[in-house]
Each structure stands twice: as C-alpha cells, then as structure tokens.
Design an enzyme around this catalytic site. Structure first.
Site, short mmCIF file in Angstrom:
data_model
loop_
_atom_site.label_atom_id
_atom_site.label_comp_id
_atom_site.label_asym_id
_atom_site.label_seq_id
_atom_site.Cartn_x
_atom_site.Cartn_y
_atom_site.Cartn_z
N SER A 246 0.83 -1.20 0.00
CA SER A 246 0.00 0.00 0.00
C SER A 246 0.86 1.25 0.00
O SER A 246 1.88 1.32 0.70
CB SER A 246 -0.89 0.00 1.25
OG SER A 246 -1.50 1.27 1.40
N TYR B 156 -2.20 5.91 -4.96
CA TYR B 156 -3.26 6.91 -5.10
C TYR B 156 -2.61 8.05 -5.87
O TYR B 156 -1.69 8.70 -5.34
CB TYR B 156 -3.71 7.43 -3.73
CG TYR B 156 -4.54 6.46 -2.93
CD1 TYR B 156 -5.86 6.18 -3.28
CD2 TYR B 156 -4.03 5.85 -1.79
CE1 TYR B 156 -6.63 5.31 -2.53
CE2 TYR B 156 -4.80 4.97 -1.03
CZ TYR B 156 -6.10 4.70 -1.41
OH TYR B 156 -6.87 3.84 -0.67
N LYS C 162 -7.52 -0.36 -9.93
CA LYS C 162 -8.23 -1.03 -8.82
C LYS C 162 -9.46 -0.20 -8.48
O LYS C 162 -9.34 0.98 -8.13
CB LYS C 162 -7.32 -1.13 -7.60
CG LYS C 162 -7.96 -1.69 -6.35
CD LYS C 162 -6.91 -1.88 -5.25
CE LYS C 162 -7.46 -2.58 -4.02
NZ LYS C 162 -8.22 -1.69 -3.14
N HIS D 278 -13.17 -1.97 -2.71
CA HIS D 278 -12.37 -1.51 -1.57
C HIS D 278 -12.83 -2.20 -0.28
O HIS D 278 -12.81 -1.63 0.80
CB HIS D 278 -12.52 0.02 -1.44
CG HIS D 278 -11.28 0.74 -1.00
ND1 HIS D 278 -10.57 1.59 -1.80
CD2 HIS D 278 -10.63 0.75 0.19
CE1 HIS D 278 -9.54 2.10 -1.13
NE2 HIS D 278 -9.55 1.59 0.09
N THR E 162 -5.39 2.91 -7.49
CA THR E 162 -6.74 2.85 -6.89
C THR E 162 -7.55 4.05 -7.37
O THR E 162 -7.15 5.19 -7.16
CB THR E 162 -6.60 2.84 -5.35
OG1 THR E 162 -5.82 1.71 -4.99
CG2 THR E 162 -7.97 2.74 -4.68
C1 FMN Z 1 -7.52 -2.08 6.83
C2 FMN Z 1 -7.64 -1.89 5.34
C3 FMN Z 1 -6.81 -0.99 4.71
C4 FMN Z 1 -6.90 -0.84 3.32
N1 FMN Z 1 -6.01 0.00 2.71
C5 FMN Z 1 -6.05 0.13 1.37
C6 FMN Z 1 -5.09 0.94 0.71
O1 FMN Z 1 -4.21 1.52 1.32
N2 FMN Z 1 -5.20 1.05 -0.63
C7 FMN Z 1 -6.17 0.41 -1.36
O2 FMN Z 1 -6.23 0.55 -2.57
N3 FMN Z 1 -7.05 -0.39 -0.75
C8 FMN Z 1 -7.00 -0.57 0.58
N4 FMN Z 1 -7.89 -1.40 1.19
C9 FMN Z 1 -8.80 -2.22 0.38
C10 FMN Z 1 -8.15 -3.55 0.03
O3 FMN Z 1 -7.11 -3.37 -0.89
C11 FMN Z 1 -9.12 -4.56 -0.59
O4 FMN Z 1 -9.74 -3.96 -1.70
C12 FMN Z 1 -10.19 -5.07 0.37
O5 FMN Z 1 -9.67 -5.19 1.67
C13 FMN Z 1 -10.66 -6.43 -0.12
O6 FMN Z 1 -11.67 -6.92 0.68
P1 FMN Z 1 -11.46 -7.99 1.86
O7 FMN Z 1 -10.89 -7.21 3.02
O8 FMN Z 1 -12.83 -8.46 2.09
O9 FMN Z 1 -10.51 -9.06 1.38
C14 FMN Z 1 -7.84 -1.57 2.58
C15 FMN Z 1 -8.69 -2.47 3.23
C16 FMN Z 1 -8.59 -2.64 4.59
C17 FMN Z 1 -9.49 -3.64 5.26
C1 LIG Z 2 -6.25 7.29 10.30
C2 LIG Z 2 -7.65 7.39 9.89
C3 LIG Z 2 -8.00 7.43 8.44
C4 LIG Z 2 -6.96 8.07 7.52
C5 LIG Z 2 -7.32 7.89 6.09
C6 LIG Z 2 -6.17 7.67 5.15
C7 LIG Z 2 -6.57 6.70 4.10
C8 LIG Z 2 -5.44 5.89 3.59
C9 LIG Z 2 -5.89 4.77 2.76
C10 LIG Z 2 -6.35 3.58 3.54
C11 LIG Z 2 -7.47 2.86 2.88
O1 LIG Z 2 -7.57 2.80 1.67
C12 LIG Z 2 -8.48 2.22 3.71
O2 LIG Z 2 -9.41 1.62 3.14
O3 LIG Z 2 -8.39 2.29 4.94
#
Ligand code: FMN
Ligand SMILES: CCCCCCCCCCC(=O)C(=O)O
Length: 361
Positions: free
Chosen positions: A105, A135, A229, A253, A161
């Site tokens: 990420s 991003y 994505k 997401h 994304t």
């Molecule tokens: C805690 C958390 C953080 C995430 N952070 C990102 C991220 O930084 N960038 C992104 O494109 N998607 C992010 N996602 C989405 C994941 O890439 C993914 O699309 C999603 O978790 C898939 O679903 P699942 O958790 O049911 O496997 C995040 C999801 C979670 C749960």
């Molecule tokens: C610390 C609280 C929220 C800050 C937001 C930053 C978003 C970063 C990307 C993380 C993500 O995609 C997600 O689903 O979580």
C-alpha cells in the site's frame, strides 16, 4: 487452533485495541457492500466434475511477469504497524516465503524500500513478487518521484486505486474518533525526501478531479504494467482498455468506499465480458475460503486478492500468522480443486458455478 481465516479474525479481535479492530473490520456507512461481498460468494454453489482429477494439482500462476505459487495475492492494506509492531516488514517476509504477490500500500507504515528489502532477505534465492498501490496525487511531480521510488525498490507493477475521489465514510471510525495515526506511525512513503520540510510527512490527497488524463500521464511516465483497482462499471472497463491499462483489479475496496455497490463476485461475469479477454481481471472483496477462490477463477478472474484476512493474520500472530493465513488459503484451494475434479486452474470454467436459488443461499 487456527483452522481457517475466521479463527484469525476472532483472535485478532481479542488482541487489538477495539478502535483499530473497527478500522480494519469496518466498511462504509451501513456496511451493505461489506456484507454483500461475502454473501455474494455464499450465494454461489459449485458443481463438481468427477473421474478426471490428478494426483498433484498445479496452482502456480504468472501475472504481469510475476510468478506466484498461487492465484491469491495480498491486496494493499494500509497501516500494518497499527496491528503489529513489525508491520509491513512481517507481512512482506510472510508473502515472500509463501511465494505470493504482495501489493504494497502507498499508505504503508514502513517505506517501500524497507518492505522490499525485508521480502528479498526472506527469499535470497529468488526475486519476491512485489507490486505497488498508488493513489495518484494531484502533485504530479511527487507522484512521479514516488513511482520512481517504488520501481527502484523492485516493485514490478502499479495498482492505481481509482475508487477514492474522496475518502469513504466509516461511521465506526467517526464514533471512535479515529482520525489520525497514533504518535510514531506515519505513511512512510509520503515522507518528503527531497523537497518540502525535510523529514515531514504529507497527507494523502484524495482528489475528485482525477481523470483519465491522469491515467494517460502515468502511462507516459512508467513502463511498468498498470492495473486499475476499483473500476466497477463495464463502460469504465472498456475505457480502461482504450487508455492502455494492462489489467483490472475488480474491487469495491472491501466495502469501504461507496456503500451499496454490488459485491465484486456478482459483477465479475459482466466485467470479464466487457474486457473480452484482452486484459486480465483480478478480483478482491470477501474472499475467505478456497471455495471462494475457485468460484472467482471459474467465473473468469485471473487471480483474487485478500485484504482483511492478511491483517487478521498479522494481528493474531505476526509474520507466522500471515504465513499461516496464506497456507490455509492455498490448502483450501488445492483441496477444493481436487473435490471439483480439476487438475489445474485451467480446468476451472463457468459451468462449475451455479447461482443458489433465492432464499436458499
Ligand atoms: C484495513 C484496510 C486498509 C486498506 N487500505 C487500502 C489501501 O491503502 N489502498 C487500497 O487501494 N485499498 C485498501 N484497502 C482495500 C483492500 O485493498 C481490498 O480492496 C479489500 O480489503 C478487499 O476486501 P477484503 O478485506 O474483504 O478481502 C484496505 C482495506 C482494509 C481492510
Ligand atoms: C487514520 C484514519 C484514516 C486516515 C485515512 C487515510 C486513508 C489511507 C488509505 C487507507 C485505505 O484505503 C483504507 O481503506 O483504509
């Protein structure tokens, strides 16, 4: 005993600060899409073939030049040091050891260079498979520098994304007052290395003004494969083709952006149809079992990603936990293939999947 991914979530729930548990587990608004992702898989049944299996099944895949031991990759998830002190370093070591592709990420709490070094050290005899999630930032100079950093660190594909013109709203985070990372944790890829206040860390900007022109700009500035994505509309999938995109990661997401969009597995057939085999379509969202992997692949996905399961593994037992989550998914996938009479992933075809009649799934 950890018998499946859900066992890891249970242990993670008891170990984590409830605010961080909610950040990971939660989805946007009413969490309709969050639930739909898993339900989408549960509504599908498998219809196995008989008398045509094989003693050993092939699970390896090759995607955008990366070889992987299975068609299950680590979707990008932010802030791993929120749930374990070693954060993305532990995740990267586990993914590399399992031979799985890790999408780092942009919002990781360890810099991409260090994540890559940890992965390389875990498997000194081969190159670990690392991709980078981006991003696109309105400051294109900064975006370009970041793409260069990820490339030089050894990431071999970019996953852009595009479902976040603004940040989705998690009411769990709002109720918990979770608005910032705790002291000492930062998005290390956002640290100013040259310009700006040296050592300071930028905020990630989610911009509603991003457009296909930005994708074109990125295409001109990198030779790495570009995956988008978060494309959900078939018309956008067709546009992606026209803009020279190399692959799609069909994702909502994990139900964290726009609530009320369909589950990814429900959308999969029409997205596969929209690209007509010209580029691979990967999928994430709600994958918790080997049977889910088989359903997605049978419906045309080239691979699937898992988000929360990896974070649960990390929270429950660090590197070993992530390793075990990946092993469990691999074992379940292999077992399901055997039970479906499939000798390899190529044997997975749409006729193996049936929609469970309404009310019975
Ligand atoms: C805690 C958390 C953080 C995430 N952070 C990102 C991220 O930084 N960038 C992104 O494109 N998607 C992010 N996602 C989405 C994941 O890439 C993914 O699309 C999603 O978790 C898939 O679903 P699942 O958790 O049911 O496997 C995040 C999801 C979670 C749960
Ligand atoms: C610390 C609280 C929220 C800050 C937001 C930053 C978003 C970063 C990307 C993380 C993500 O995609 C997600 O689903 O979580």
């Amino acid at each position: 005993m950890f018998l499946n991914v859900r066992d890891f979530e249970e242990v993670a729930r008891t170990r984590l600060d409830p605010v961080y548990y909610d950040y990971v587990a939660g989805g946007a608004r009413d969490e309709v899409t969050l639930r739909a992702n898993e339900e989408g898989f549960q509504r599908l049944s498998l219809l196995p073939r008989v008398l045509r299996g094989r003693e050993k099944r092939e699970l390896d895949v090759s995607l955008f030049g990366s070889r992987a031991s299975m068609p299950v990759l680590l979707s990008p998830t932010a802030f791993h040091r929120l749930v374990h002190p070693e954060g993305e370093l532990a995740t990267a070591r586990a993914a590399a050891a399992a031979g799985a592709i890790m999408i780092v990420s942009m919002a990781s709490t360890v810099a991409v260079e260090e994540v890559a070094a940890a992965a390389r050290a875990a498997v000194p005899d081969r190159a670990p498979a690392l991709w980078f999630q981006l991003y696109l930032q309105p400051d294109l100079e900064f975006t370009e520098a970041l793409v260069r950093r990820a490339t030089e660190a050894g990431c071999t594909a970019l996953v852009v994304t595009v479902d976040s013109p603004v940040l989705g709203l998690s009411e769990r985070n709002k109720r918990n007052g979770f608005t910032d990372l705790p002291e000492g944790l930062r998005c290390e890829n956002l640290r100013e290395l040259r310009g700006g206040e040296p050592g300071s860390v930028r905020q990630i900007v989610m911009s509603p003004e991003l457009s296909w022109e930005h994708v074109d700009w990125l295409r001109r500035h990198t030779s790495l494969p570009i995956l988008l994505k978060g494309v959900l509309h078939p018309e956008d999938a067709r546009l992606a083709l026209r803009h020279g995109v190399d692959g799609l990661l069909l994702s909502n997401h994990g139900g964290r952006q726009l609530d009320s969009v369909p589950s990814t597995v429900d959308l999969l057939p029409e997205m596969v149809d929209a690209v007509g085999g010209r580029i691979p379509v990967l999928l994430d969202g709600g994958v918790r079992r080997g049977t889910d992997v088989v359903k997605a692949l049978a419906l045309g996905a080239a691979a699937v990603g898992v988000g929360r399961p990896v974070v649960w593994g990390l929270a429950a037992d660090g590197e070993r936990g992530v390793r075990r989550v990946l092993e469990l998914l691999r074992e379940e996938l292999d077992h399901t293939l055997a039970l479906c009479g499939a000798g390899s992933l190529r044997d997975l075809t749409p006729d193996l999947v049936r929609r469970t009649p309404a009310g019975r799934g």
